[in-house]
Structures are given as structure tokens and as C-alpha cells.
Write a protein that holds these residues in place. Structure first.
Motif, short mmCIF file in Angstrom:
data_model
loop_
_atom_site.label_atom_id
_atom_site.label_comp_id
_atom_site.label_asym_id
_atom_site.label_seq_id
_atom_site.Cartn_x
_atom_site.Cartn_y
_atom_site.Cartn_z
N ALA A 1 40.51 26.18 -36.61
CA ALA A 1 39.69 25.05 -36.15
C ALA A 1 40.43 24.33 -35.03
O ALA A 1 41.66 24.27 -35.01
N TYR A 2 39.64 23.79 -34.10
CA TYR A 2 40.21 23.00 -32.99
C TYR A 2 39.17 21.96 -32.67
O TYR A 2 38.16 22.25 -32.02
N GLU A 3 39.36 20.76 -33.19
CA GLU A 3 38.34 19.72 -33.12
C GLU A 3 38.83 18.53 -32.30
O GLU A 3 39.98 18.12 -32.41
N LEU A 4 37.92 17.99 -31.53
CA LEU A 4 38.21 16.84 -30.67
C LEU A 4 37.38 15.66 -31.14
O LEU A 4 36.16 15.77 -31.31
N TYR A 5 38.04 14.52 -31.32
CA TYR A 5 37.38 13.29 -31.74
C TYR A 5 37.71 12.18 -30.75
O TYR A 5 38.79 12.18 -30.16
N GLN A 6 36.79 11.24 -30.64
CA GLN A 6 37.01 10.06 -29.81
C GLN A 6 36.74 8.84 -30.68
O GLN A 6 35.76 8.83 -31.45
N TYR A 7 37.59 7.82 -30.58
CA TYR A 7 37.37 6.61 -31.35
C TYR A 7 36.03 5.99 -30.95
O TYR A 7 35.77 5.80 -29.76
N LYS A 8 35.23 5.67 -31.91
CA LYS A 8 33.91 5.09 -31.64
C LYS A 8 34.04 3.72 -30.98
O LYS A 8 33.28 3.38 -30.07
N ASP A 9 35.01 2.94 -31.42
CA ASP A 9 35.16 1.57 -30.92
C ASP A 9 36.20 1.43 -29.81
O ASP A 9 36.45 0.34 -29.32
N ASP A 10 36.80 2.54 -29.41
CA ASP A 10 37.84 2.50 -28.37
C ASP A 10 37.86 3.84 -27.65
O ASP A 10 38.69 4.71 -27.94
N PRO A 11 36.95 4.04 -26.68
CA PRO A 11 36.74 5.36 -26.09
C PRO A 11 37.88 5.93 -25.26
O PRO A 11 37.79 7.06 -24.80
N VAL A 12 38.96 5.20 -25.06
CA VAL A 12 40.11 5.79 -24.36
C VAL A 12 41.05 6.49 -25.34
O VAL A 12 42.01 7.13 -24.92
N ASN A 13 40.77 6.40 -26.63
CA ASN A 13 41.61 7.01 -27.66
C ASN A 13 40.94 8.23 -28.26
O ASN A 13 39.76 8.19 -28.64
N TYR A 14 41.71 9.32 -28.34
CA TYR A 14 41.22 10.60 -28.84
C TYR A 14 42.16 11.12 -29.91
O TYR A 14 43.34 10.78 -29.95
N VAL A 15 41.61 11.99 -30.75
CA VAL A 15 42.41 12.72 -31.74
C VAL A 15 42.00 14.18 -31.66
O VAL A 15 40.81 14.50 -31.62
N ILE A 16 42.99 15.05 -31.61
CA ILE A 16 42.75 16.49 -31.70
C ILE A 16 43.28 16.93 -33.05
O ILE A 16 44.42 16.63 -33.42
N LYS A 17 42.44 17.65 -33.79
CA LYS A 17 42.84 18.22 -35.08
C LYS A 17 42.76 19.73 -34.93
O LYS A 17 41.69 20.28 -34.67
N GLU A 18 43.89 20.38 -35.05
CA GLU A 18 43.96 21.83 -34.93
C GLU A 18 44.37 22.43 -36.26
O GLU A 18 45.16 21.84 -36.99
N GLU A 19 43.86 23.62 -36.53
CA GLU A 19 44.34 24.37 -37.69
C GLU A 19 44.55 25.82 -37.25
O GLU A 19 43.67 26.41 -36.61
N TRP A 20 45.71 26.34 -37.57
CA TRP A 20 46.11 27.69 -37.18
C TRP A 20 46.46 28.50 -38.43
O TRP A 20 46.92 27.94 -39.43
N ASN A 21 46.26 29.80 -38.35
CA ASN A 21 46.57 30.67 -39.50
C ASN A 21 48.01 30.52 -39.97
O ASN A 21 48.28 30.57 -41.16
N ASN A 22 48.92 30.35 -39.01
CA ASN A 22 50.34 30.26 -39.34
C ASN A 22 51.10 29.67 -38.14
O ASN A 22 50.51 29.42 -37.09
N GLU A 23 52.39 29.48 -38.31
CA GLU A 23 53.20 28.90 -37.24
C GLU A 23 53.27 29.81 -36.01
O GLU A 23 53.36 29.33 -34.89
N ASP A 24 53.23 31.11 -36.23
CA ASP A 24 53.24 32.03 -35.09
C ASP A 24 52.01 31.85 -34.22
O ASP A 24 52.09 31.90 -32.99
N SER A 25 50.86 31.65 -34.84
CA SER A 25 49.62 31.41 -34.08
C SER A 25 49.71 30.12 -33.29
O SER A 25 49.29 30.05 -32.12
N LEU A 26 50.26 29.08 -33.88
CA LEU A 26 50.44 27.81 -33.18
C LEU A 26 51.41 27.97 -32.02
O LEU A 26 51.17 27.50 -30.92
N SER A 27 52.50 28.69 -32.26
CA SER A 27 53.48 28.93 -31.19
C SER A 27 52.86 29.72 -30.04
O SER A 27 53.10 29.42 -28.87
#
Length: 96
Positions: free
Chosen positions: A38-64
Motif C-alpha cells: 500500500a502507498y497512501e497519501l493523505y492531506q489534513y482536512k483542516d490544514d492543507p499544507v500538511n500531508y501524511v504518506i502511509k506506505e506498506e512494503w512486503n519486507n525491508e528489502d522492498s522498502l530499500s
């Protein structure tokens, strides 16, 4: 177990459009990578200059491997011009 990454990013007020565009390009390319759960992008509803990325990888090798891709390196290269402050990144390990 999979590996998760949470990144909090705050863009400069005058860079919102460019930052939004570049983040969406990063997400679009990243979700196609092997090992990306998963690779998801979020933006704060009340503060649109702030974002959060949530990533999920099978393992550390995939992230690397992700961190070696041209699209990731490009984003890291251009982001200092667009960010108000350095990103806060936390790597998590799924327990359940």
C-alpha cells in the motif's frame, strides 16, 4: 511481517500546487513497484499544507529497493525546495 513507513510532510504555503502534483506522481509510480502492499497519501482536512504518506512494503528489502528508484530519488531531490521543514519519517514493523 511487512514494514510500514509513515511520513509527515509540510509544504510551503506558496508551493501547495507543485507539491501536490509531485506527491501524486510519487504515489502513482510507487504503487506499481514489486513489494508495495500500500502507498497512501493523505492531506489534513483542516490544514492543507500538511500531508501524511502511509506506505506498506512486503519486507525491508522492498522498502530499500523503493528508496533506490528514480522516482523516489527525484522526489527527495526536489522536496527541499517545496517543504517548509524536513519531513518526519518513522518506520514501523507490523505486529499483528
Amino acid at each position: 511481517m511487512s514494514v510500514c513507513l509513515l511520513a509527515s510532510l509540510c509544504c510551503k504555503k506558496d508551493a501547495e500546487g507543485a507539491f501536490d502534483t509531485e506527491l501524486k506522481k510519487l504515489v502513482e509510480a510507487s504503487v506499481k513497484e514489486p513489494g508495495c502492499v500500500a502507498y497512501e497519501l493523505y492531506q489534513y482536512k483542516d490544514d492543507p499544507v500538511n500531508y501524511v504518506i502511509k506506505e506498506e512494503w512486503n519486507n525491508e528489502d522492498s522498502l530499500s529497493a523503493h528508496m533506490e528508484t528514480p522516482h523516489y530519488k527525484y522526489f527527495v531531490h526536489i522536496s527541499p525546495v517545496l517543504l517548509d521543514k524536513p519531513a518526519k519519517v518513522k518506520i514501523l514493523t507490523r505486529l499483528v
